[in-house]
Structures are given as structure tokens and as C-alpha cells.
Design a protein around this motif. Structure first.
Motif, mmCIF file in Angstrom:
data_model
loop_
_atom_site.group_PDB
_atom_site.id
_atom_site.type_symbol
_atom_site.label_atom_id
_atom_site.label_comp_id
_atom_site.label_asym_id
_atom_site.label_seq_id
_atom_site.Cartn_x
_atom_site.Cartn_y
_atom_site.Cartn_z
ATOM 1 N N LYS A 75 -51.984 17.092 -8.544
ATOM 2 C CA LYS A 75 -52.515 18.124 -7.647
ATOM 3 C C LYS A 75 -51.386 18.910 -6.999
ATOM 4 O O LYS A 75 -51.461 20.129 -6.870
ATOM 5 C CB LYS A 75 -53.400 17.481 -6.577
ATOM 6 N N TYR A 76 -50.330 18.222 -6.598
ATOM 7 C CA TYR A 76 -49.187 18.905 -5.979
ATOM 8 C C TYR A 76 -48.538 19.881 -6.967
ATOM 9 O O TYR A 76 -48.265 21.036 -6.616
ATOM 10 C CB TYR A 76 -48.170 17.882 -5.480
ATOM 11 N N ALA A 77 -48.301 19.435 -8.186
ATOM 12 C CA ALA A 77 -47.690 20.313 -9.204
ATOM 13 C C ALA A 77 -48.597 21.507 -9.484
ATOM 14 O O ALA A 77 -48.132 22.646 -9.578
ATOM 15 C CB ALA A 77 -47.414 19.527 -10.482
ATOM 16 N N TRP A 78 -49.878 21.252 -9.614
ATOM 17 C CA TRP A 78 -50.843 22.331 -9.871
ATOM 18 C C TRP A 78 -50.848 23.336 -8.721
ATOM 19 O O TRP A 78 -50.738 24.547 -8.952
ATOM 20 C CB TRP A 78 -52.234 21.720 -10.066
ATOM 21 N N SER A 79 -50.935 22.840 -7.496
ATOM 22 C CA SER A 79 -51.034 23.754 -6.349
ATOM 23 C C SER A 79 -49.739 24.524 -6.119
ATOM 24 O O SER A 79 -49.757 25.650 -5.647
ATOM 25 C CB SER A 79 -51.442 23.000 -5.082
ATOM 26 N N ARG A 80 -48.610 23.942 -6.475
ATOM 27 C CA ARG A 80 -47.321 24.587 -6.253
ATOM 28 C C ARG A 80 -46.931 25.537 -7.381
ATOM 29 O O ARG A 80 -46.322 26.574 -7.142
ATOM 30 C CB ARG A 80 -46.240 23.519 -6.090
ATOM 31 N N LEU A 81 -47.324 25.213 -8.623
ATOM 32 C CA LEU A 81 -46.848 25.993 -9.765
ATOM 33 C C LEU A 81 -47.901 26.891 -10.420
ATOM 34 O O LEU A 81 -47.552 27.920 -11.001
ATOM 35 C CB LEU A 81 -46.244 25.057 -10.816
ATOM 36 N N LEU A 82 -49.164 26.526 -10.359
ATOM 37 C CA LEU A 82 -50.190 27.323 -11.036
ATOM 38 C C LEU A 82 -51.054 28.144 -10.082
ATOM 39 O O LEU A 82 -51.374 29.297 -10.365
ATOM 40 C CB LEU A 82 -51.077 26.440 -11.913
ATOM 41 N N VAL A 83 -51.431 27.556 -8.970
ATOM 42 C CA VAL A 83 -52.299 28.267 -8.022
ATOM 43 C C VAL A 83 -51.688 29.578 -7.539
ATOM 44 O O VAL A 83 -52.395 30.587 -7.459
ATOM 45 C CB VAL A 83 -52.697 27.352 -6.845
#
Length: 119
Positions: free
Chosen positions: A69-77
Motif C-alpha cells: 500500500k505504501y509503494a502504491w500510494s507513493r509511486l502510482l497514486v
């Protein structure tokens, strides 16, 4: 979650090879890029961006939901409209957002506030 280091490494190698097959590293010489050069958060983001549900499921075998979730929220969102549909799906399906649109908007706003210094 898998704890066996050899199994984790095998899954990471498989994901990396599949990402390469999707030409995610199109601007690099294929021989110049290696799994060891890619941090876990980048491997997670690339898997979410370029691969399908069975491969994404493998992420949850080797990484915690919090880390994904952290990687997704930081890099994709932060990519906003460009990845809006897929991010909306991830928010709902993987991260349990009851109102994915509002959730994405709040994450994007938080990201923007972190980028802009307070004067």
C-alpha cells in the motif's frame, strides 16, 4: 506470507522477468538492468502497473499489505488521471476503500501538500 528467502527470491525473479517481458524497461539496455538494481517499492509499483492479478497476488505472498500500500500510494497514486481507473480498482479491491474516488483524492491531496513547502 512466505518467509523462505529462496522462495521470495524466486518470486521476485519471476516478477522481474515478467515485467521485462512487458517492456517496462524500454529505455534501458535489457542486459543493463537487473533485479538487484530495483528496490522493493519499485518492484511492487512496476508489478501493479504492468502485470495482472495472478502476479499481483504474488506480491502479497512476499510483502506485507502495508508495504504494498505504501509503494502504491507513493509511486502510482500521484500519477492522477493517467492511472485513475487502475488506482481506483486497487483502492477498492486490495485496500478496502469504501469510497475509492474520495480515498484517491485524499491521497493525491496529501501527496501534493508534501511536495509544496509551506510559506
Amino acid at each position: 506470507m512466505i518467509r523462505n528467502k529462496e522462495r521470495i527470491t524466486a518470486i521476485k525473479k519471476d516478477l522481474f522477468e515478467r515485467i521485462k517481458e512487458e517492456h517496462a524497461f524500454w529505455s534501458y539496455d535489457n542486459n543493463a538492468i537487473s533485479l538487484s538494481a530495483i528496490p522493493d517499492d519499485q518492484l511492487i509499483a512496476l508489478t501493479l502497473r504492468f502485470l495482472d492479478l495472478p502476479e499481483i497476488k504474488q506480491l502479497f505472498l512476499i510483502f506485507s499489505k502495508k508495504k504494498i500500500k505504501y509503494a502504491w500510494s507513493r509511486l502510482l497514486v500521484p500519477e492522477g488521471d493517467y492511472l485513475y481507473s487502475i488506482n481506483r480498482f486497487f483502492a477498492w479491491y486490495y485496500f478496502g476503500a469504501k469510497r475509492p474516488d474520495a480515498y484517491l483524492k485524499s491521497l493525491q491531496t496529501r501527496h501534493m501538500h508534501q511536495m509544496v513547502p509551506n510559506y
